[in-house]
Design an enzyme around this catalytic site. Structure first.
Site, short mmCIF file in Angstrom:
data_model
loop_
_atom_site.label_atom_id
_atom_site.label_comp_id
_atom_site.label_asym_id
_atom_site.label_seq_id
_atom_site.Cartn_x
_atom_site.Cartn_y
_atom_site.Cartn_z
N ASP A 1 5.57 -1.30 -11.60
CA ASP A 1 4.94 -0.80 -10.71
C ASP A 1 4.18 0.33 -10.68
O ASP A 1 4.13 0.58 -11.64
CB ASP A 1 6.48 -0.38 -9.52
CG ASP A 1 7.69 -1.39 -8.96
OD1 ASP A 1 7.11 -2.36 -9.52
OD2 ASP A 1 8.16 -0.81 -8.75
N ASP A 2 3.57 0.26 -8.93
CA ASP A 2 2.89 1.32 -9.31
C ASP A 2 1.80 1.36 -10.11
O ASP A 2 0.31 1.89 -9.78
CB ASP A 2 3.18 2.45 -9.88
CG ASP A 2 4.70 3.43 -9.04
OD1 ASP A 2 4.53 2.32 -8.27
OD2 ASP A 2 5.15 3.70 -9.66
N HIS B 1 2.67 -4.52 -3.77
CA HIS B 1 3.58 -2.75 -3.60
C HIS B 1 3.08 -1.79 -2.79
O HIS B 1 2.90 -0.81 -3.15
CB HIS B 1 3.82 -2.15 -5.30
CG HIS B 1 4.74 -1.35 -5.35
ND1 HIS B 1 6.13 -1.24 -4.90
CD2 HIS B 1 4.81 -0.01 -6.10
CE1 HIS B 1 6.77 -0.51 -5.48
NE2 HIS B 1 6.45 0.54 -5.99
N HIS C 1 1.97 3.32 -1.44
CA HIS C 1 3.33 3.87 -1.53
C HIS C 1 3.68 5.12 -0.51
O HIS C 1 4.51 5.77 -1.39
CB HIS C 1 3.37 4.53 -3.23
CG HIS C 1 4.46 4.34 -4.36
ND1 HIS C 1 5.10 4.60 -4.35
CD2 HIS C 1 4.86 3.59 -4.31
CE1 HIS C 1 6.29 4.57 -4.77
NE2 HIS C 1 5.42 3.86 -5.30
N TYR D 1 9.26 2.37 -3.26
CA TYR D 1 10.71 2.76 -3.53
C TYR D 1 12.45 2.44 -3.17
O TYR D 1 13.11 2.50 -3.49
CB TYR D 1 10.59 4.01 -2.68
CG TYR D 1 9.82 5.66 -2.77
CD1 TYR D 1 9.69 6.32 -3.89
CD2 TYR D 1 9.26 5.48 -1.13
CE1 TYR D 1 8.46 7.15 -3.45
CE2 TYR D 1 7.85 6.05 -1.53
CZ TYR D 1 7.77 7.14 -2.73
OH TYR D 1 6.33 7.68 -2.74
N HIS E 1 7.14 0.80 -15.47
CA HIS E 1 5.95 1.37 -15.03
C HIS E 1 4.80 1.11 -16.02
O HIS E 1 5.04 2.06 -16.89
CB HIS E 1 6.34 3.19 -14.25
CG HIS E 1 6.97 2.69 -13.30
ND1 HIS E 1 8.50 2.74 -13.14
CD2 HIS E 1 6.85 2.99 -11.58
CE1 HIS E 1 9.46 3.30 -12.56
NE2 HIS E 1 8.40 3.26 -11.15
#
Length: 232
Positions: A38-39, A88, A92, A129, A182
């Site tokens: 993610d991210d 995603h 965020h 999240y 991540h």
């Protein structure tokens, strides 16, 4: 002349020895795990991609639009090397705190940046999240995307420790697992060679999320895996 004739005879050999294209992995027949990041793309993504390529492992990257825009070369490489790209959000935020038009904008801007960088549009959404509600599900439906969460996490963002990340990842790895990681956590990238080798030694094929959910018949707006308490 005899030597020349031998050379001519041997020249075609490498071409004929090329391996045929690998058949798709059938996760109903073999043990599969999907590592998801993610991210990103984070600044260590290149090193991570090198590791995945070395061990012939695939992953799914749930990307933030803002980092796709600043690091498009990683996104292009991810797609070129057979990894799956997911959405995603752009920056965020918790989607549950936004107006519907803001959620749409977060998703749309990220779709556009990924398509611009890699020439593909993500088919999967992971809300920031992992937080979704009925409104988020309805908007995901508009985009034709199921919502993908995870079966277990590496807790890499919390420990930032190579051994702890490896231990936790191997602990939550089960057939059909979707594992949260991540690529901005350096220790995760540092741990990946050992994690990949350990999983492969246990007989796991490292595949994309779409490989894992192929037989789930997910529809746009569906959430998978369904969190506890959501069944009804």
């Amino acid at each position: 002349m005899a030597i020349a004739a031998v050379c001519v005879t041997l020249t075609p050999a490498p071409a004929s020895a090329q391996a045929p294209k690998k058949a798709p992995v059938d996760c109903t027949q073999v043990k599969c795990v999907a590592l998801t990041f993610d991210d990103g793309p984070g600044k260590y993504a290149g090193t991570l991609l090198d590791t995945l390529k070395k061990y012939d492992a695939k992953a799914t990257f749930f990307l933030e639009g803002q980092y796709v825009k600043s690091r498009p070369q990683f996104v292009k490489r991810m797609a070129a090397e057979g990894h799956e790209l997911g959405n995603h959000s752009y920056k965020h935020p918790d989607f549950r705190t936004l107006e519907t038009w803001e959620i749409r904008a977060e998703i749309k801007k990220t779709q556009d940046e990924i398509k611009k960088a890699a020439g593909v549009e993500p088919k999967l959404l992971r809300p920031p999240y992992g937080m979704a509600d009925l409104t988020v599900s309805e908007i995901a439906t508009e985009f034709g995307m199921p919502i993908i969460l995870w079966t277990g996490g590496s807790e890499d963002w919390k420990t930032k420790n190579v051994e702890a990340i490896k231990k936790k990842t191997l602990e939550v790895a089960k057939p059909g697992s979707i594992i949260l990681m991540h690529d901005w956590v350096k220790q995760t990238v540092d741990a990946m060679p050992s994690i990949v080798k350990s999983l492969q030694k246990k007989g796991y094929h490292l595949v994309t999320v779409s490989d894992i959910v192929k037989n789930e018949n997910l529809q746009p707006g569906d959430v998978f895996p369904v969190p506890e308490g959501w069944e009804k």
